[in-house]
Design a protein around this motif. Structure first.
Motif, PDB file in Angstrom:
ATOM      1  N   ALA A   1      12.763  -0.546 -15.832  1.00 22.92           N
ATOM      2  CA  ALA A   1      11.671  -0.029 -16.669  1.00 22.92           C
ATOM      3  C   ALA A   1      10.326   0.022 -15.925  1.00 22.92           C
ATOM      4  O   ALA A   1       9.654   1.063 -15.931  1.00 22.92           O
ATOM      5  CB  ALA A   1      11.566  -0.841 -17.961  1.00 22.92           C
TER       6      ALA A   1
ATOM      7  N   GLU B   1       6.546   2.415 -19.845  1.00 28.23           N
ATOM      8  CA  GLU B   1       7.617   2.105 -18.885  1.00 28.23           C
ATOM      9  C   GLU B   1       8.889   1.987 -19.716  1.00 28.23           C
ATOM     10  O   GLU B   1       9.355   0.906 -20.024  1.00 28.23           O
ATOM     11  CB  GLU B   1       7.303   0.800 -18.146  1.00 28.23           C
TER      12      GLU B   1
ATOM     13  N   GLY C   1      14.778   7.553 -18.533  1.00 24.43           N
ATOM     14  CA  GLY C   1      13.479   6.891 -18.542  1.00 24.43           C
ATOM     15  C   GLY C   1      12.368   7.867 -18.909  1.00 24.43           C
ATOM     16  O   GLY C   1      12.508   9.086 -18.745  1.00 24.43           O
TER      17      GLY C   1
ATOM     18  N   TYR D   1      14.359  -1.012 -23.433  1.00 24.32           N
ATOM     19  CA  TYR D   1      13.356  -1.913 -22.856  1.00 24.32           C
ATOM     20  C   TYR D   1      12.075  -1.127 -22.570  1.00 24.32           C
ATOM     21  O   TYR D   1      12.135   0.066 -22.256  1.00 24.32           O
ATOM     22  CB  TYR D   1      13.858  -2.508 -21.528  1.00 24.32           C
ATOM     23  N   CYS D   2      10.957  -1.837 -22.631  1.00 21.74           N
ATOM     24  CA  CYS D   2       9.681  -1.220 -22.253  1.00 21.74           C
ATOM     25  C   CYS D   2       8.858  -2.226 -21.461  1.00 21.74           C
ATOM     26  O   CYS D   2       8.610  -3.346 -21.933  1.00 21.74           O
ATOM     27  CB  CYS D   2       8.923  -0.765 -23.497  1.00 21.74           C
TER      28      CYS D   2
ATOM     29  N   VAL E   1      12.798   2.769 -20.912  1.00 22.66           N
ATOM     30  CA  VAL E   1      14.188   3.108 -20.562  1.00 22.66           C
ATOM     31  C   VAL E   1      15.059   2.964 -21.802  1.00 22.66           C
ATOM     32  O   VAL E   1      14.780   2.144 -22.674  1.00 22.66           O
ATOM     33  CB  VAL E   1      14.752   2.215 -19.428  1.00 22.66           C
TER      34      VAL E   1
END
Ligand code: NAP
Ligand code: ZN
Length: 350
Positions: free
Chosen positions: A155, A63, A85, A36-37, A65
């Motif tokens: 994230a 951002e 992360g 995910y971002c 993860v």
């Protein structure tokens, strides 16, 4: 390695699917398959060239993860499958006084940002998290201790979380302090949660009447709709710290007026057009300050992630496929984000 990504070829072009190259992991590198971002307003400022110096193709996203999918021979802190992360930084000089103090975001020889910084890797500048995978020096990789099912909502901590946590710690938000958070978007909603968790009396300032109820649910003790002059006047001279996350130019006097003697207005929003020059009166007569703050260093980012894991703090998110990114940006410009868009990176293959 060829990697699917989503980026823009020019400031006036929508983002589109593209193939990019990631370096083969070196001895100190960690390769991460991005799950995910989060979508930061800085992504929008950069991709649309609202700040000077955008390099194209521009693949935003800081951002990040995901899971470790390869490690270099010298990497000790991470192993295959670890949940990790990456935030706004992927490198810094490592020897200037700021780096030596763990304040890599203030590296005196220019840090390498996760996107839009010069790098020896193709195409000559860094490309961010709107992509399937990324390769990052192990010092710039963070451990994530939240439960796996919260991963998408973790994230946004990597930028919105640390950008609010760091100044709240620096200016000592905590019990007995009155803290204002201005702009209840991605950064602001995290600021409210974190200031509340630190034990401060937390006041949310919003231009959106519709966010009044939400801000209380996020942890605000009071909510002020900043368009209401009477509500603003009732807060005059009462704040120790006001953290201003607004992404647009606005009148700063409205907030310096609310500071106590020795209070600080901390600016973290970076609008395209400058704020009108603040009047000196509110500063001089109560010895107040206007300050700025940028993200946070690696050690403090890990501290923030651990603090949030312990307090069960994550972002309130709306998940999107990457193909909806331009629609998300348009909603962001209307302050219509509840409260952070997060890209499901599996959609890059769609
Ligand atoms: P965001 O999600 O778009 O939130 C910004 C919020 O500001 C909006 O939701 C809105 O909240 C308020 N706002 C917007 N336009 C406004 C206007 N014209 N007047 C008054 N309030 C307005 O953005 P974000 O991702 O939180 O980022 C905020 C800013 O911080 C951006 O400029 C970004 O580039 C910058 N940033 C700085 C750092 C750093 O290290 N310093 C790090 C990350 C991001 P309400 O509806 O509640 O009014
Ligand atoms: Zn950001």
């Amino acid at each position: 390695m060829t990697t699917k990504a989503y980026g823009a070829l020019a400031a006036d072009k929508p983002l589109e699917s593209m193939d990019i190259e990631r370096r083969t992991p070196g001895r100190h590198d960690v390769q991460i398959d991005i799950a995910y971002c989060g979508v930061c307003h800085s992504d929008l400022h950069t991709v649309r060239s609202e700040w000077a110096g955008t390099l194209y193709p521009c693949v935003p996203g800081h951002e990040i993860v995901g899971q470790v999918s390869a490690v270099g021979s010298n990497v000790k802190r991470f192993k295959l499958g670890d949940t990790v992360g990456v935030g706004c930084l992927v490198d810094s000089c490592q020897h200037c006084p700021s780096c030596a103090e763990g304040l890599e975001q203030y590296c005196e020889n220019a840090f390498v940002a996760t996107y839009n910084s010069r790098t020896p890797d193709a195409p000559g500048h860094t490309l961010g998290g709107y992509s399937q995978r990324i390769v990052v020096s192990d010092k710039f990789v963070l451990k994530i201790r939240h439960p796996q099912e919260q991963l998408a909502a973790v994230a946004p901590l990597l930028c919105a979380g640390i950008t609010t946590y760091s100044p709240l710690r620096h200016w000592q938000a905590g019990p007995g302090k009155k803290v204002g958070i201005v702009g209840i978007g991605g950064l602001g909603h995290m600021g409210v949660k974190i200031a509340h968790a630190m034990g401060a009396h937390t006041v949310a300032f919003t231009t959106s009447e519709s966010k009044r109820r939400d801000a209380l649910d996020l942890g605000a003790d009071e909510v002020v709709v900043s368009r209401d002059a009477d509500e603003m006047a009732r807060q005059a001279g009462t704040f120790d710290i006001i953290l201003d996350t607004v992404a647009a130019s606005h009148d700063l006097d409205a907030y310096t007026r609310l500071l106590k003697r020795d209070g600080t207005l901390v600016l973290v929003g970076v609008p395209e057009h400058a704020h009108p020059s603040p009047s000196v009166g509110n500063l001089i007569f109560r010895r107040t300050a206007i300050a700025g703050s940028m993200i946070g260093g690696l050690a403090e980012t890990q501290e923030m992630l651990d603090f949030c894991a312990e307090k069960n703090i994550v972002a309130d998110i709306e998940m999107i496929p990457v193909q909806d990114i331009d629609k998300a940006y348009e909603r962001m410009l209307k302050s219509d984000v509840k409260y952070r868009f997060v890209i499901d990176n599996a959609s890059l293959l769609g």
